[in-house]
Design a protein around this motif. Structure first.
Motif, PDB file in Angstrom:
ATOM      1  N   PRO A 189      48.649  56.546  65.651  1.00  0.00           N
ATOM      2  CA  PRO A 189      47.822  57.286  64.476  1.00  0.00           C
ATOM      3  C   PRO A 189      46.851  56.616  64.765  1.00  0.00           C
ATOM      4  N   MET A 190      47.157  54.755  64.373  1.00  0.00           N
ATOM      5  CA  MET A 190      46.396  53.941  63.959  1.00  0.00           C
ATOM      6  C   MET A 190      44.955  54.051  65.007  1.00  0.00           C
ATOM      7  N   ILE A 214      49.312  48.305  71.511  1.00  0.00           N
ATOM      8  CA  ILE A 214      48.687  48.939  70.435  1.00  0.00           C
ATOM      9  C   ILE A 214      49.391  50.963  69.954  1.00  0.00           C
ATOM     10  N   PHE A 215      49.002  50.670  71.523  1.00  0.00           N
ATOM     11  CA  PHE A 215      48.798  52.561  71.923  1.00  0.00           C
ATOM     12  C   PHE A 215      50.806  53.044  71.522  1.00  0.00           C
ATOM     13  N   PHE A 275      38.518  57.618  66.767  1.00  0.00           N
ATOM     14  CA  PHE A 275      38.325  59.911  66.725  1.00  0.00           C
ATOM     15  C   PHE A 275      37.413  59.128  65.522  1.00  0.00           C
ATOM     16  N   ARG A 276      37.579  58.486  64.538  1.00  0.00           N
ATOM     17  CA  ARG A 276      36.694  58.109  63.470  1.00  0.00           C
ATOM     18  C   ARG A 276      35.102  57.839  63.654  1.00  0.00           C
ATOM     19  N   ALA A 277      35.471  56.867  64.995  1.00  0.00           N
ATOM     20  CA  ALA A 277      34.616  56.152  65.121  1.00  0.00           C
ATOM     21  C   ALA A 277      33.225  57.357  66.117  1.00  0.00           C
ATOM     22  N   LEU A 324      42.244  55.066  77.281  1.00  0.00           N
ATOM     23  CA  LEU A 324      43.486  55.309  76.855  1.00  0.00           C
ATOM     24  C   LEU A 324      43.795  56.346  77.072  1.00  0.00           C
ATOM     25  N   GLY A 325      42.623  56.688  77.357  1.00  0.00           N
ATOM     26  CA  GLY A 325      42.919  58.580  77.442  1.00  0.00           C
ATOM     27  C   GLY A 325      42.633  59.139  76.216  1.00  0.00           C
ATOM     28  N   ILE A 326      42.260  58.507  75.273  1.00  0.00           N
ATOM     29  CA  ILE A 326      42.494  59.474  74.105  1.00  0.00           C
ATOM     30  C   ILE A 326      40.743  60.396  73.779  1.00  0.00           C
TER      31      ILE A 326
END
Lengths: 356, 200
Positions: free
Chosen positions: A266-267, A260-261, A273-275, A303-305
């Motif tokens: 972007p998703m 997914i990463f 970030f919304r969370a 994920l390191g985001i």
């Protein structure tokens, strides 16, 4: 709302298992090993009179006194624990819901690090458990086996050569051991592959359950992987079988996270970030909402985001944001709406304080 | 009175369906049908439903004339066990019956495993996916260490002796043991420190 009676028997810092450390801690929250034991002289709890339960409790307390457990242990008779605090114990995984809500003489003994906990007069006379953070089955098992072996020299356990350790429920008989590993599987949940994992685990004689054990739903994408069978295999074989199934689940989850990463970055970033934004800004949060957002933040960290929040902070908020922990912190009973407001406040301040 | 199942033989046994301590239905059946009924009720492979269901099944079997189902045992004399719907005796230690175990899914004491052994083995094979059900893990290293003394062991030993005395119907000895257990428990309770008094 009623003020809570004073109760100072809880260690302030949370248990070791919430530290977000240990092997594979990006996916594995904690490892728990539990042993079910009964003592020969008394009928099982179901058939014990209050007098017999009291006798057994005293016998266990006496036996525990002569064992050098940890430097200091907390010993609580559940009847003397005000109700809100019983739920605090449940939320911390120190006692079961059954022990909290049953009747008669019953107790819990736990170490200050909250790794060892011993429930007395639950469904079985003794339920010993050891929790460690991360994937650490061997160490949790060895630590618990030591306590068990010290106890068996003082209390004659109910055993038979054919059936092993005799337990109230036939699903626990034999070794009486249950090894459960709490895993966080957000990517598998997101990609709807969790059912596949469940089926594969079942085929290998393992069960996957929700966060608070049997019959509970998984929330916040947390699941418990545990052995089903307790009879006909040695403790070591059971420990090895749980250890054998986990790398497959971890590998699968990591592969999905990677997928997914790379495919839907972007998703994923948007959702993570919304969370985080919701958690940092919300003024009312119910438990489910908190759990699902924290799950995404946890995924973002691994994920390191997200770099400015630690796993330990996320784990802590999980427990401190539960209803009874909030009320204990506030020192009074609260309505659900008050709790939602208090929860949002706790999450905001912790996320700021818990930055890297 | 004729048997409620086969309507042929003389009824010898009263069978009751009990719900919350009240008899909801009664049957009078013959020894032959009782044998069939017992097989149905205590076969671990069939889930235990109300007796009335089992009686219906016996009636169906008989009307289907399936010879394989006819009782193999010759109709014998009415025995004490036949008078009760329970063919397996209850546990003498805790009073658990097979029916109660099936309903609750929990045992009452360690002896239940021995007493219901024949009936729980198939269940254990299913649950643990192992044939035959045989423990392979560790067991306590010998008996509990006799050199370790203290109240815990003493209480446990007295409790064992009390069970034996009650089983042997030696009530005088049982009473003495009960008093000693009570004295020992209250002694441990009044000791200062960890063991505190039970709340309301």
């Amino acid at each position: 709302m009623k003020a809570l009676p004073p109760f100072n028997h809880f260690p302030r810092p949370l248990g070791e298992w919430l530290k977000g450390q240990g092997p594979e801690s990006d996916i594995v929250v904690s490892t728990r090993v539990r042993l079910a034991r009964n003592i020969k002289a008394w009928p099982f709890t179901l058939r014990s009179s209050p007098q017999q339960r009291e006798e057994l409790l005293l016998a266990v307390f006496e036996a525990l006194k002569s064992i050098h457990l940890e430097k200091s242990v907390v010993q609580l008779r559940i009847n003397e624990v005000p109700e809100v605090y019983r739920d605090v114990l449940v939320e911390r995984h120190l006692i079961s819901r059954e022990l909290a809500s049953s009747e008669g003489p019953r107790a819990v003994v736990f170490g200050r690090g909250e790794m060892l906990s011993i429930m007395v007069n639950e469904e079985d006379h003794l339920r010993l458990q050891w929790i460690k953070s991360g994937l650490d089955v061997d160490r949790a098992f060895r630590a618990l086996a030591k306590v068990d072996q010290a106890l068996e020299r003082r209390l004659p356990y109910a055993v038979s050569p054919k059936y092993g350790y005799l337990t109230a429920c036939p699903t626990n008989v034999g070794t009486g051991i249950r090894v459960s590993v709490m895993v966080h599987l957000p990517a598998l949940t997101l990609k709807e592959h969790v059912q596949k994992v469940f089926k594969a685990a079942e085929k290998m004689n393992h069960a996957i359950r929700g966060l608070y054990g049997e019959g509970t739903r998984a929330f916040g994408d947390f699941y418990q992987v545990s052995n089903q069978a307790t009879l006909g295999r040695s403790e070591e074989e059971i420990v090895e079988s749980v250890k054998a199934i986990l790398p497959k689940i971890l590998e699968y989850e990591r592969r999905m996270r990677g997928q997914i990463f790379s495919d839907e970055r972007p998703m994923v970033e948007d959702r993570v970030f919304r969370a985080l934004a919701t958690l940092k800004n919300a003024r009312m949060l119910n438990v489910q909402e908190m759990m699902s957002h924290l799950s995404l933040v946890r995924l973002g960290i691994s994920l390191g985001i997200i770099n400015d929040v630690t796993l330990a902070t996320v784990n802590e908020i999980f427990i401190l944001g539960q209803p009874s922990h909030l009320q204990r912190e506030e020192g009074r009973e609260m309505t659900p709406a008050e709790r939602d407001a208090k929860r949002a406040e706790l999450v905001r301040t912790r996320l700021i304080a818990g930055r890297n | 009175m004729n048997c409620d199942c086969c309507k042929k033989n003389e009824a010898k046994v009263q069978v009751c369906d009990v719900e919350q301590n009240a008899v909801v239905q009664q049957f009078a059946i013959c020894n032959d049908c009782m044998t069939l009924l017992k097989r149905l009720l205590f076969d671990p492979a069939t889930p235990l439903g109300p007796t009335s269901e089992a009686v219906k099944q016996v009636q169906e079997m008989l009307s289907s004339k399936d010879k394989s189902l006819t009782p193999v045992e010759a109709p014998g004399k009415l025995t004490v066990a036949d008078k009760q719907p329970e063919a397996v005796p209850a546990c003498p230690s805790c009073g658990m019956t097979l029916a109660e175990f099936k309903q609750r899914g929990r045992f009452g004491c360690a002896r239940d495993y021995e007493i219901f052994s024949a009936h729980i083995d198939p269940l254990l094979e299913r649950i643990h996916d192992v044939t035959p059900p045989q423990h392979r893990g560790r067991l306590p290293q010998g008996e509990a260490d006799e050199s370790v003394t203290g109240k815990a062991r003493e209480l446990a030993a007295l409790r064992n002796q009390l069970d034996d005395a009650v089983l042997a119907e030696d009530y005088e000895r049982a009473a003495q043991l009960r008093d000693r257990i009570a004295a020992l428990s209250s002694d441990a309770r009044s000791k200062p420190g960890k063991a505190r008094k039970e709340g309301p």
